[in-house]
Design a protein around this motif. Structure first.
Motif, short mmCIF file in Angstrom:
data_model
loop_
_atom_site.label_atom_id
_atom_site.label_comp_id
_atom_site.label_asym_id
_atom_site.label_seq_id
_atom_site.Cartn_x
_atom_site.Cartn_y
_atom_site.Cartn_z
N ALA A 28 -7.83 75.44 44.69
CA ALA A 28 -8.16 74.23 43.93
C ALA A 28 -9.66 73.96 43.96
CB ALA A 28 -7.39 73.04 44.50
N HIS A 29 -10.29 74.22 45.10
CA HIS A 29 -11.74 74.04 45.21
C HIS A 29 -12.46 75.02 44.29
CE1 HIS A 29 -15.61 73.07 46.88
NE2 HIS A 29 -15.80 74.32 47.25
N ASP A 30 -12.01 76.26 44.26
CA ASP A 30 -12.62 77.25 43.37
C ASP A 30 -12.49 76.84 41.91
OD1 ASP A 30 -13.33 78.82 45.52
OD2 ASP A 30 -11.66 80.23 45.31
N VAL A 31 -11.34 76.27 41.56
CA VAL A 31 -11.11 75.81 40.18
C VAL A 31 -12.07 74.67 39.86
CG1 VAL A 31 -9.48 74.58 38.68
CG2 VAL A 31 -8.71 76.56 40.02
N ARG A 32 -12.19 73.73 40.78
CA ARG A 32 -13.10 72.60 40.57
C ARG A 32 -14.54 73.08 40.39
NH1 ARG A 32 -15.83 69.34 44.90
NH2 ARG A 32 -17.67 68.58 43.79
N MET A 33 -14.99 74.00 41.25
CA MET A 33 -16.37 74.49 41.18
C MET A 33 -16.61 75.26 39.89
SD MET A 33 -18.01 73.39 43.87
CE MET A 33 -19.40 74.50 44.17
N THR A 34 -15.60 76.03 39.46
CA THR A 34 -15.75 76.84 38.25
C THR A 34 -15.79 76.00 36.98
OG1 THR A 34 -14.66 78.74 39.27
CG2 THR A 34 -14.68 78.68 36.86
N TRP A 35 -14.89 75.02 36.88
CA TRP A 35 -14.73 74.30 35.62
C TRP A 35 -15.39 72.92 35.60
CZ3 TRP A 35 -13.58 77.31 31.81
CH2 TRP A 35 -12.85 78.48 32.06
N PHE B 113 -2.67 68.58 41.21
CA PHE B 113 -3.22 67.86 40.06
C PHE B 113 -4.50 68.54 39.57
CE2 PHE B 113 0.01 64.92 40.90
CZ PHE B 113 0.05 63.95 39.91
N ARG B 114 -5.30 69.09 40.49
CA ARG B 114 -6.47 69.84 40.06
C ARG B 114 -6.05 71.08 39.25
NH1 ARG B 114 -10.45 69.03 37.95
NH2 ARG B 114 -11.41 67.81 39.62
N LEU B 115 -5.02 71.76 39.68
CA LEU B 115 -4.58 72.96 38.97
C LEU B 115 -3.94 72.61 37.62
CD1 LEU B 115 -3.11 75.07 41.91
CD2 LEU B 115 -5.38 75.19 40.89
N ALA B 116 -3.43 71.38 37.49
CA ALA B 116 -2.89 70.94 36.21
C ALA B 116 -3.98 70.43 35.28
CB ALA B 116 -1.86 69.83 36.43
N LEU B 117 -5.11 69.98 35.87
CA LEU B 117 -6.20 69.34 35.11
C LEU B 117 -7.53 69.96 35.52
CD1 LEU B 117 -4.77 65.82 35.89
CD2 LEU B 117 -4.85 66.75 33.57
N PRO B 118 -7.78 71.21 35.17
CA PRO B 118 -8.94 71.93 35.72
C PRO B 118 -10.29 71.34 35.35
CG PRO B 118 -7.83 73.23 34.02
CD PRO B 118 -6.93 72.08 34.33
N ARG B 119 -10.41 70.64 34.22
CA ARG B 119 -11.71 70.16 33.75
C ARG B 119 -11.90 68.65 33.93
NH1 ARG B 119 -10.04 74.22 30.46
NH2 ARG B 119 -11.56 75.83 29.85
N THR B 120 -10.95 67.97 34.52
CA THR B 120 -10.95 66.51 34.61
C THR B 120 -11.69 66.03 35.85
OG1 THR B 120 -8.82 66.44 33.45
CG2 THR B 120 -9.43 64.49 34.73
N ILE B 121 -12.34 64.85 35.73
CA ILE B 121 -12.87 64.18 36.92
C ILE B 121 -11.68 63.69 37.73
CG2 ILE B 121 -14.22 62.22 37.78
CD1 ILE B 121 -15.79 62.30 35.13
N LEU B 122 -11.51 64.22 38.93
CA LEU B 122 -10.38 63.87 39.79
C LEU B 122 -10.94 63.05 40.96
CD1 LEU B 122 -7.31 64.36 39.96
CD2 LEU B 122 -7.79 66.35 41.39
N ARG B 123 -10.58 61.77 40.99
CA ARG B 123 -11.24 60.83 41.90
C ARG B 123 -10.34 60.41 43.06
NH1 ARG B 123 -15.72 57.92 41.11
NH2 ARG B 123 -15.70 58.19 38.84
N PHE B 124 -10.88 60.51 44.29
CA PHE B 124 -10.25 59.91 45.45
C PHE B 124 -10.33 58.40 45.30
CE2 PHE B 124 -10.41 62.94 49.35
CZ PHE B 124 -9.05 63.16 49.24
N ALA B 125 -9.18 57.73 45.41
CA ALA B 125 -9.17 56.27 45.27
C ALA B 125 -8.42 55.65 46.44
CB ALA B 125 -8.58 55.89 43.91
N GLY B 126 -7.69 54.57 46.20
CA GLY B 126 -7.10 53.79 47.27
C GLY B 126 -6.07 54.53 48.10
N GLN C 251 -4.33 82.12 35.63
CA GLN C 251 -4.18 81.17 34.52
C GLN C 251 -5.22 80.05 34.55
OE1 GLN C 251 -0.12 79.81 33.77
NE2 GLN C 251 -0.86 77.74 33.39
N VAL C 252 -5.42 79.47 35.73
CA VAL C 252 -6.28 78.29 35.82
C VAL C 252 -7.71 78.67 36.17
CG1 VAL C 252 -6.53 75.99 36.83
CG2 VAL C 252 -4.26 77.01 36.65
N LEU C 253 -7.89 79.45 37.23
CA LEU C 253 -9.24 79.78 37.66
C LEU C 253 -9.94 80.69 36.66
CD1 LEU C 253 -11.47 79.63 39.78
CD2 LEU C 253 -10.37 81.56 40.96
N GLU C 254 -9.27 81.73 36.21
CA GLU C 254 -9.91 82.70 35.31
C GLU C 254 -9.95 82.23 33.86
OE1 GLU C 254 -11.46 85.20 36.54
OE2 GLU C 254 -10.72 84.87 38.57
#
Length: 337
Positions: free
Chosen positions: A48-55, A268-281, A17-20
């Motif tokens: 999740a890393h594969d999803v991030r790299m793909t999208w 959260f990456r799998l819920a938001l495949p195309r979003t900038i997901l930022r490490f914060a505080g 669903q998410v990666l493909e």
């Protein structure tokens, strides 16, 4: 006698669903991910890393933040030591324009493309907006960097003013799931925050909206929060982890376990495949050095470098060296325009 239907494994389903197909997980699917046993964490992070790299690709967006107005906030956000309602050690202070420009210069030297001006307020008054306008003009005269702002809740007129100043991105966190919000803040509503974000988007600024994990929410509410964000479709989601601050109502809460935090990052990456997901505080106290690497290889594609508003972060050089080691290029300024 009919046999019970075979339940599809959530990670197999997410792979399709998410990666493909690039379709984010639903709230119930995110909950299944959050409920996975620790033995499957490595498999989850790899997906999740594969999803991030793909999208999203391999680039990592780097940002620095600075507090223009610190402390003395009239709101009662239970996690925040900048509230004037709590007996916390943070006291009200303003930053002058030369210091703001110098902070922007140092941020740009780190390779960051985004510089966020933050103020601890319910919303900006005329004095604060004038200070922000002067600061933006001074920064633009000396530094080539995108400027973001986080100034609390806005009126339509204030949104229009910030857009006219050329603010690239506006940060206003929903903080947590709608159902959990009244346990976190009582002086304003979740809907008030949502309305500000809607106006920001309609004005053409990028929307930055995330929150803090580990504030006593259930896994069900964490999944609800991911669904809330998916509905909003923000350009960027900063993920913070509660760093309990002395003197605040959440000062005695326990730090989120590292495995739970990493599962949340991946979910959260799998819920938001195309979003900038930022490490914060809070990532330092929650995850440590090893967790930082696991997160960046588990769905994260942006980091805040240096210190946060009232807590210390890792030295910027450590994060930048880590990105080099992982062969993750820093996103160039012209890629953010």
């Amino acid at each position: 006698m009919t046999s019970a239907p075979v339940q599809t494994d959530i990670l197999a389903l997410a792979r399709d669903q998410v990666l493909e197909r690039g379709e984010g997980l639903t709230q119930s699917q995110v909950l299944e991910v959050l409920q996975l046993p620790d033995e499957r964490l490595e498999e989850l992070l790899a997906l999740a890393h594969d999803v991030r790299m793909t999208w999203c690709g391999p680039e990592v967006e780097v940002e620095g933040i600075i507090s223009l107005k610190t402390g003395g906030c009239p709101e009662d956000c239970h996690f925040c030591s900048q509230s004037g309602l709590f007996q916390s050690p943070v006291r009200a202070a303003w930053l002058d324009i030369p210091s703001l420009v110098e902070a922007a210069k140092q941020t740009a030297k780190s390779g960051a493309t985004e510089f966020c001006i933050v103020a601890a307020v319910r919303g900006p008054d005329e004095r604060l907006l004038a200070q922000v306008a002067a600061g933006i003009e001074a920064i633009r005269n000396e530094v080539d960097i995108q400027i973001a702002c986080s100034l609390g809740m806005l009126t339509q007129e204030q949104v229009d003013q910030l857009a006219a100043m050329g603010v690239h991105r506006y940060n206003h966190n929903l903080e947590t799931a709608k159902s959990h919000f009244p346990n976190v803040v009582t002086t304003h509503s979740w809907e008030e925050r949502w309305n500000t974000l809607r106006m920001v988007r309609e004005a053409g600024m990028e929307v930055c909206c995330g929150g803090i994990l580990g504030m006593g929410e259930s896994l069900e509410q964490r999944a609800e929060f991911a669904a809330n964000l998916a509905e909003l479709e923000p350009d960027e989601v900063p993920l913070n982890f509660l760093n309990p601050r002395p003197g605040t109502p959440f000062g005695d809460l326990e730090v989120l376990p590292a495995s739970e935090a990493l599962k949340s990052v991946a979910a959260f990456r799998l819920a938001l495949p195309r979003t900038i997901l930022r490490f914060a505080g809070g990532r330092e106290i929650t995850l440590g050095d090893l967790g930082a690497k696991q997160g960046i290889l588990g769905g994260i594609n942006a980091v805040i470098v240096g210190n946060y508003l009232t807590t210390l972060g890792r030295p910027a050089e450590q994060d930048l060296d880590l990105l080099v080691d992982l062969q993750m290029p820093i996103k160039a300024l012209n890629d953010t325009l």
